[in-house]
Design an enzyme around this catalytic site. Structure first.
Site, PDB file in Angstrom:
ATOM      1  N   ASP A  17       0.872  -1.171   0.000  1.00 38.81           N
ATOM      2  CA  ASP A  17       0.000   0.000   0.000  1.00 38.81           C
ATOM      3  C   ASP A  17       0.924   1.240   0.000  1.00 38.81           C
ATOM      4  O   ASP A  17       2.120   1.121   0.308  1.00 38.81           O
ATOM      5  CB  ASP A  17      -0.863  -0.059   1.280  1.00 38.81           C
ATOM      6  N   ASP A  19       0.026   5.181   1.039  1.00 42.19           N
ATOM      7  CA  ASP A  19      -0.111   6.087   2.192  1.00 42.19           C
ATOM      8  C   ASP A  19      -0.095   5.339   3.521  1.00 42.19           C
ATOM      9  O   ASP A  19      -0.931   4.453   3.747  1.00 42.19           O
ATOM     10  CB  ASP A  19      -1.440   6.855   2.097  1.00 42.19           C
TER      11      ASP A  19
HETATM   12  O1  M1P Z   1      -4.237   6.213  -0.181  1.00 43.52           O
HETATM   13  C1  M1P Z   1      -5.222   6.504   0.766  1.00 43.52           C
HETATM   14  C2  M1P Z   1      -6.127   7.633   0.285  1.00 43.52           C
HETATM   15  O2  M1P Z   1      -5.349   8.812   0.083  1.00 43.52           O
HETATM   16  C3  M1P Z   1      -6.082   9.939  -0.254  1.00 43.52           C
HETATM   17  O3  M1P Z   1      -6.986  10.207   0.790  1.00 43.52           O
HETATM   18  P1  M1P Z   1      -7.072  11.639   1.528  1.00 43.52           P
HETATM   19  O4  M1P Z   1      -6.938  12.681   0.493  1.00 43.52           O
HETATM   20  O5  M1P Z   1      -8.417  11.583   2.194  1.00 43.52           O
HETATM   21  O6  M1P Z   1      -5.960  11.650   2.544  1.00 43.52           O
HETATM   22  C4  M1P Z   1      -6.899   9.740  -1.508  1.00 43.52           C
HETATM   23  O7  M1P Z   1      -6.078   9.756  -2.636  1.00 43.52           O
HETATM   24  C5  M1P Z   1      -7.687   8.455  -1.439  1.00 43.52           C
HETATM   25  O8  M1P Z   1      -8.240   8.172  -2.711  1.00 43.52           O
HETATM   26  C6  M1P Z   1      -6.828   7.290  -1.014  1.00 43.52           C
HETATM   27  O9  M1P Z   1      -7.613   6.143  -0.840  1.00 43.52           O
END
Ligand code: M1P
EC number: 5.4.2.8
Length: 255
Positions: A17, A19
């Site tokens: 993954d 983030d």
């Molecule tokens: O990768 C996790 C999420 O990151 C972003 O979320 P947010 O802007 O709420 O922090 C988005 O790109 C989301 O699509 C993605 O799932």
């Protein structure tokens, strides 16, 4: 496995993954993580799978991600590359159709207009290939505004309430609503979660597929792939923990 003949274990795939796993949320990757990936890629095949689109993943992981990773999966694999070559995929709008999409987006814009937040910025619905992303404060928030909104959402449950409203109003749309990041929710056809990317690897002869993710709990956007029968799931706390767990898995590479 002619494709990966330069690897010592060409039938092992490591999927990460983005983030919270390879990088802090919406932030850049560290040199230490890049070095880990470079070392491990000599041994196995590597890929990433995230909800964001490719442009955002390039901002976070670097402009050369299509050659730094063997598989690059944006929007859960709805946009997919193998060794820099784009793979075929489906689109959200093609699947849902213009009429249903209009109903959904009109509902969302009205709903967001009626929520009172401490601040709102711009781009409340982001249209992507495989999903839409809905951000009550708007996607143009700065990093500081994101952090503030996240705390506000924890108290006022803005996103969980929006998900309930969507479930109530669009019962027959077969959509899934996922709170994956700090400020938004992803909306995609049921089944188009991160397991979607496995369609692209299933005929590539892997005997072992490891997945690393920080949201491997029920309701988290790593839950489905973490529990998938083809996958060995690893739940991580943050990018440092990813580094620790990968080193534990391949101790001989990091002596
Ligand atoms: O990768 C996790 C999420 O990151 C972003 O979320 P947010 O802007 O709420 O922090 C988005 O790109 C989301 O699509 C993605 O799932």
């Amino acid at each position: 496995m002619a494709k990966w003949k330069d690897r010592k274990q060409p039938d092992t795939l490591l999927l990460f993954d983005v983030d919270g796993t390879l990088t802090p949320a919406r932030r850049s990757v560290t040199p230490e993580m890049l070095e880990l990936l470079r070392v491990v890629r000599k041994e196995v095949v590597i890929g990433f799978v995230g909800g964001s689109d490719l442009a955002k993943q390039q901002e976070q992981l670097g402009p050369t991600i299509l050659s730094d990773f063997d598989y690059a999966f944006s929007e859960n694999g709805l946009t997919a590359y193998q060794m820099g070559e784009q793979l075929e995929s489906q689109s959200f709008i093609g699947w849902l159709g213009e009429e249903k999409y209009k109903k959904l987006v009109n509902f969302l814009l009205k709903y967001i207009a009626d929520i009172d937040l401490p601040f709102k910025r711009g781009t409340f619905v982001e249209f992507r290939n495989g999903m839409i992303n809905v951000a009550p404060p708007g996607r143009n928030c700065t990093v500081e505004e994101r952090n503030k909104y996240e705390e506000y959402d924890k108290i006022h449950k803005i996103r969980p309430k929006l998900v309930e409203a969507l479930k109530e109003n669009f019962k027959d749309f077969s959509l899934t609503y996922s709170i994956g990041g700090q400020i938004s929710i992803d909306v995609f056809p049921t089944g188009w979660d991160k397991t979607y990317c496995l369609k692209h690897v299933k005929n590539d002869g892997f005997k072992t597929i490891h997945f690393f993710g920080d949201k491997a709990y029920e309701g988290g956007n790593d839950w489905e792939i973490y529990n998938h029968e083809l996958v060995i799931g690893h739940s991580v706390k943050n990018p440092d923990d990813t580094i620790r767990q990968v080193k534990e898995l391949f101790p001989h590479l990091f002596k």
